[in-house]
Design an enzyme around this catalytic site. Sequence first.
Site, PDB file in Angstrom:
ATOM      1  N   LYS A   9      -7.242   9.193  -6.483  1.00 56.40           N
ATOM      2  CA  LYS A   9      -5.853   8.693  -6.911  1.00 56.40           C
ATOM      3  C   LYS A   9      -5.699   8.752  -8.465  1.00 56.40           C
ATOM      4  CE  LYS A   9      -5.336   5.291  -2.746  1.00 56.40           C
ATOM      5  NZ  LYS A   9      -5.078   3.828  -2.384  1.00 56.40           N
ATOM      6  N   ASN A 112      -6.825   1.356  -6.402  1.00 49.89           N
ATOM      7  CA  ASN A 112      -8.088   1.373  -5.967  1.00 49.89           C
ATOM      8  C   ASN A 112      -8.758   2.662  -5.726  1.00 49.89           C
ATOM      9  OD1 ASN A 112      -6.594   2.279  -3.667  1.00 49.89           O
ATOM     10  ND2 ASN A 112      -7.266   0.619  -2.402  1.00 49.89           N
ATOM     11  N   HIS A 115      -8.417   7.201  -1.489  1.00 50.55           N
ATOM     12  CA  HIS A 115      -7.886   7.208  -0.076  1.00 50.55           C
ATOM     13  C   HIS A 115      -8.463   7.986   0.727  1.00 50.55           C
ATOM     14  CE1 HIS A 115      -5.011   7.451   3.158  1.00 50.55           C
ATOM     15  NE2 HIS A 115      -5.517   8.718   3.260  1.00 50.55           N
ATOM     16  N   GLU A 126      -2.749  14.127   7.968  1.00 49.82           N
ATOM     17  CA  GLU A 126      -2.814  13.946   6.722  1.00 49.82           C
ATOM     18  C   GLU A 126      -3.280  15.441   5.907  1.00 49.82           C
ATOM     19  OE1 GLU A 126      -5.150  10.554   5.718  1.00 49.82           O
ATOM     20  OE2 GLU A 126      -3.682   9.292   6.311  1.00 49.82           O
TER      21      GLU A 126
HETATM   22  P1  IDP Z   1      -6.814   1.503   2.725  1.00 50.06           P
HETATM   23  O1  IDP Z   1      -6.439   2.459   1.693  1.00 50.06           O
HETATM   24  O2  IDP Z   1      -8.075   0.771   2.292  1.00 50.06           O
HETATM   25  O3  IDP Z   1      -6.867   2.288   4.083  1.00 50.06           O
HETATM   26  P2  IDP Z   1      -4.586   0.135   3.640  1.00 50.06           P
HETATM   27  O4  IDP Z   1      -4.239  -1.306   3.844  1.00 50.06           O
HETATM   28  O5  IDP Z   1      -4.091   1.467   4.565  1.00 50.06           O
HETATM   29  O6  IDP Z   1      -5.791   0.517   2.693  1.00 50.06           O
HETATM   30  O7  IDP Z   1      -3.239   0.259   2.187  1.00 50.06           O
HETATM   31  C1  IDP Z   1      -2.941   1.578   1.730  1.00 50.06           C
HETATM   32  C2  IDP Z   1      -3.134   1.539   0.174  1.00 50.06           C
HETATM   33  O8  IDP Z   1      -1.993   0.554  -0.216  1.00 50.06           O
HETATM   34  C3  IDP Z   1      -4.347   0.727  -0.391  1.00 50.06           C
HETATM   35  O9  IDP Z   1      -5.388   1.798  -0.569  1.00 50.06           O
HETATM   36  C4  IDP Z   1      -3.559   0.284  -1.870  1.00 50.06           C
HETATM   37  O10 IDP Z   1      -3.544   1.472  -2.423  1.00 50.06           O
HETATM   38  C5  IDP Z   1      -2.240  -0.129  -1.377  1.00 50.06           C
HETATM   39  N1  IDP Z   1      -2.557  -1.476  -0.780  1.00 50.06           N
HETATM   40  C6  IDP Z   1      -2.699  -2.234   0.287  1.00 50.06           C
HETATM   41  N2  IDP Z   1      -2.602  -3.565   0.351  1.00 50.06           N
HETATM   42  C7  IDP Z   1      -2.178  -4.017  -1.039  1.00 50.06           C
HETATM   43  C8  IDP Z   1      -1.624  -5.143  -1.587  1.00 50.06           C
HETATM   44  O11 IDP Z   1      -1.836  -6.089  -1.158  1.00 50.06           O
HETATM   45  N3  IDP Z   1      -1.120  -5.069  -3.089  1.00 50.06           N
HETATM   46  C9  IDP Z   1      -0.979  -3.683  -3.620  1.00 50.06           C
HETATM   47  N4  IDP Z   1      -1.382  -2.729  -3.088  1.00 50.06           N
HETATM   48  C10 IDP Z   1      -1.977  -2.653  -1.712  1.00 50.06           C
END
Ligand code: IDP
Length: 156
Positions: A9, A112, A115, A126
């Site tokens: 990212k 974070n 992905h 994807e």
């Molecule tokens: P993942 O990337 O671990 O699969 P997901 O729940 O699919 O997590 O969420 C996709 C992306 O959305 C996350 O990687 C993060 O960047 C963002 N995200 C998820 N939950 C939150 C939140 O509560 N606050 C801000 N960003 C979030």
Amino acid sequence: METTLIILKPDAVQRGLSGRIISRFEDKGLQVVGMKLMQISQQLAATHYEAHKAKPFYAGLVKFMTSSPVVVLAVRGNGAIGIARNMMGATFGSKANPGTIRGDFGVSNSFNLIHGSDSPEAAERELKLFFQAGEVLNWNRAQEGWVYDMSGGKPE
Ligand code: IDP
Ligand code: MG
């Protein structure tokens, strides 16, 4: 063999962590079969994250993902999807275990770093979104026979 989509990212690229994160996948024995630096368009971000459209963080997520270049990777191996997810760690940097990419390199719950596709269906969908035909290469690794035990005729 499974192939998964990994995105380094914008925060990972801006912080100069791309090489170290890619090295973790190579060190593990997974094979990089696709890799490019790109800027994600609004439309691509919206399609990629369409499952999250109703979430409160969606607008911020799309803004973040389109804000600066990313590195996209197609990463291959036996069980590569689950292996990569385990290596990434929990979604929030504040919660991810030490030893994982998110646990070792970040503290933020939205920036974070990475992905990874979460299922074979997601990976197929994807990979097609981010790689054109011919951009994922089926190449032979010289070290393949030392990464997997091939004595039974299939990778173990
Ligand atoms: P993942 O990337 O671990 O699969 P997901 O729940 O699919 O997590 O969420 C996709 C992306 O959305 C996350 O990687 C993060 O960047 C963002 N995200 C998820 N939950 C939150 C939140 O509560 N606050 C801000 N960003 C979030
Ligand atoms: Mg997810």
